[in-house]
Design a protein around this motif. Structure first.
Motif, PDB file in Angstrom:
ATOM      1  N   ALA A  79       0.907  -1.209   0.114  1.00  0.00           N
ATOM      2  CA  ALA A  79       0.117   0.023   0.001  1.00  0.00           C
ATOM      3  C   ALA A  79       0.843   1.368  -0.062  1.00  0.00           C
ATOM      4  CB  ALA A  79      -0.769  -0.040   1.293  1.00  0.00           C
ATOM      5  N   GLU A  80       1.922   1.155   0.621  1.00  0.00           N
ATOM      6  CA  GLU A  80       2.896   2.397   0.583  1.00  0.00           C
ATOM      7  C   GLU A  80       3.530   2.643  -0.481  1.00  0.00           C
ATOM      8  OE1 GLU A  80       4.013   5.542   2.696  1.00  0.00           O
ATOM      9  OE2 GLU A  80       2.865   3.725   3.656  1.00  0.00           O
ATOM     10  N   GLY A  84       0.848   4.062  -2.432  1.00  0.00           N
ATOM     11  CA  GLY A  84       0.270   5.355  -2.111  1.00  0.00           C
ATOM     12  C   GLY A  84       1.448   6.605  -2.679  1.00  0.00           C
ATOM     13  N   THR A  85       2.635   6.307  -2.335  1.00  0.00           N
ATOM     14  CA  THR A  85       3.795   7.104  -2.733  1.00  0.00           C
ATOM     15  C   THR A  85       3.761   7.264  -4.438  1.00  0.00           C
ATOM     16  OG1 THR A  85       5.421   5.470  -2.933  1.00  0.00           O
ATOM     17  CG2 THR A  85       5.355   6.801  -1.047  1.00  0.00           C
ATOM     18  N   ALA A 119       0.484  10.053  -4.639  1.00  0.00           N
ATOM     19  CA  ALA A 119       0.558  11.392  -3.911  1.00  0.00           C
ATOM     20  C   ALA A 119       1.459  12.355  -4.615  1.00  0.00           C
ATOM     21  CB  ALA A 119       1.143  11.035  -2.472  1.00  0.00           C
ATOM     22  N   ILE A 133      -8.662   1.607  -6.444  1.00  0.00           N
ATOM     23  CA  ILE A 133      -8.754   2.849  -5.704  1.00  0.00           C
ATOM     24  C   ILE A 133      -9.794   3.897  -6.149  1.00  0.00           C
ATOM     25  CG2 ILE A 133      -7.365   4.924  -5.694  1.00  0.00           C
ATOM     26  CD1 ILE A 133      -4.969   3.319  -6.955  1.00  0.00           C
ATOM     27  N   ASN A 177      -8.570  12.993  -1.194  1.00  0.00           N
ATOM     28  CA  ASN A 177      -8.184  11.677  -0.548  1.00  0.00           C
ATOM     29  C   ASN A 177      -8.312  10.582  -1.562  1.00  0.00           C
ATOM     30  OD1 ASN A 177      -7.528  12.592   2.160  1.00  0.00           O
ATOM     31  ND2 ASN A 177      -9.867  12.734   2.345  1.00  0.00           N
ATOM     32  N   ILE A 209      -7.539   3.271  -0.928  1.00  0.00           N
ATOM     33  CA  ILE A 209      -6.867   2.002  -1.608  1.00  0.00           C
ATOM     34  C   ILE A 209      -7.324   0.603  -1.122  1.00  0.00           C
ATOM     35  CG2 ILE A 209      -4.423   1.181  -2.088  1.00  0.00           C
ATOM     36  CD1 ILE A 209      -3.444   4.110  -1.643  1.00  0.00           C
ATOM     37  N   LEU A 260      -5.579   7.394   1.664  1.00  0.00           N
ATOM     38  CA  LEU A 260      -4.407   8.212   1.460  1.00  0.00           C
ATOM     39  C   LEU A 260      -4.573   9.707   1.128  1.00  0.00           C
ATOM     40  CD1 LEU A 260      -1.175   8.595   0.322  1.00  0.00           C
ATOM     41  CD2 LEU A 260      -2.221   8.219  -2.023  1.00  0.00           C
ATOM     42  N   MET A 307      -0.926   8.360   5.156  1.00  0.00           N
ATOM     43  CA  MET A 307      -1.813   7.082   4.642  1.00  0.00           C
ATOM     44  C   MET A 307      -2.092   6.402   6.128  1.00  0.00           C
ATOM     45  SD  MET A 307      -1.661   4.239   1.927  1.00  0.00           S
ATOM     46  CE  MET A 307       0.085   3.590   2.367  1.00  0.00           C
TER      47      MET A 307
END
Length: 249
Positions: free
Chosen positions: A39-40, A43-44, A47, A220, A227, A230, A239, A246
């Motif tokens: 997920a990270e 997310g990155t 963003a 997503i 926001n 996810i 996120l 997140m």
């Protein structure tokens, strides 16, 4: 006296057991990727604070608005390319630098610009509290204006980020991976400079430093409040597209 010795031995045994348990729970740098780490990465890659999809879509929407409202020439049918450097604001919690280039064209209905197409290439590095990465990417985007003043656009297409990802959370996994997003009617509003509608699916594939192969898919959605939600393997994360923060929900 015997009972005293028994108590001492029991206490020492419990301490030894606790020590072993703590060691077993120490994160391994080469462990298989966790859902939270996956997920990270996703997310990155989304963003704007880490030069992700949110920043790229806003950039091409702003370019579309500038071209469509240009008064010195007829934008219909124009084909152009451009390149420039990007970097995070001074003092930002997530630092990044990168290079972005794209080719684009304008399609008109009559003499009114209506659609905009982009082929984007980029490279970036970033360092965030929970993840660090060096990556490259590409994107094919099609934009259609949803407002007469070219402030709101619908975006479709694909976006890919490929590179090394070093997690600073959970198992602290280092991996080489690629994440590809398929975009479904994203809404980009230049009033707030974020994606604030639509949805996407993604596939994250790669291998860890240990050699474990992973392939993760998910969905997503964008809530219109800055926001992205996810969903991966039954877990859901919210996120903040601006800050990259997140949380699991």
């Amino acid at each position: 006296m015997k009972s005293v010795y028994t108590v001492i031995i029991l206490v020492l045994s419990l301490l030894a057991f606790a020590s072993c348990t703590d060691n077993e729970e120490t994160p391994s740098a080469n462990a298989e990727i966790t859902t939270e780490e996956a997920a990270e990465i996703v997310g990155t890659s989304l963003a704007s604070s880490s030069a992700g999809l949110d920043e790229v879509t806003v950039e091409v929407a702003e370019t579309s608005e500038e071209i469509a409202t240009e008064t010195d020439f007829d934008p219909c049918g124009v084909q152009r390319d451009t390149a420039y450097s990007i970097s995070s604001p001074s003092g930002a919690a997530i630092s990044y630098t990168g290079e972005l280039s794209y080719d684009f064209g304008v399609g008109c209905v009559g003499n009114v610009p209506q659609t905009f197409s982009y082929e984007v290439e980029y490279s970036s590095i970033f360092d965030a509290p929970r993840m660090a990465s060096s990556n490259t990417g590409s994107s094919s985007l099609s934009l259609e204006k949803l407002s007469n003043d070219y402030i709101i656009f619908e975006v479709n297409g694909s976006y890919t980020r490929t590179g090394s990802f070093d997690s600073k959370i959970f198992n602290k996994t280092s991996s080489d991976a690629s994440v590809t997003f398929n975009l479904n009617d994203l809404v980009v509003d230049l009033n707030d400079k974020h994606i604030n509608g639509g949805s996407a699916t993604f596939t994250l594939a790669g291998s860890t430093a240990k050699g474990d192969i992973f392939n993760v898919t998910g969905d997503i959605s964008f809530d219109g409040q800055g926001n992205a939600l996810i969903s991966i393997d039954g877990q859901r994360f919210t996120l903040d597209l601006a800050t990259g923060d997140m949380v699991e929900v």
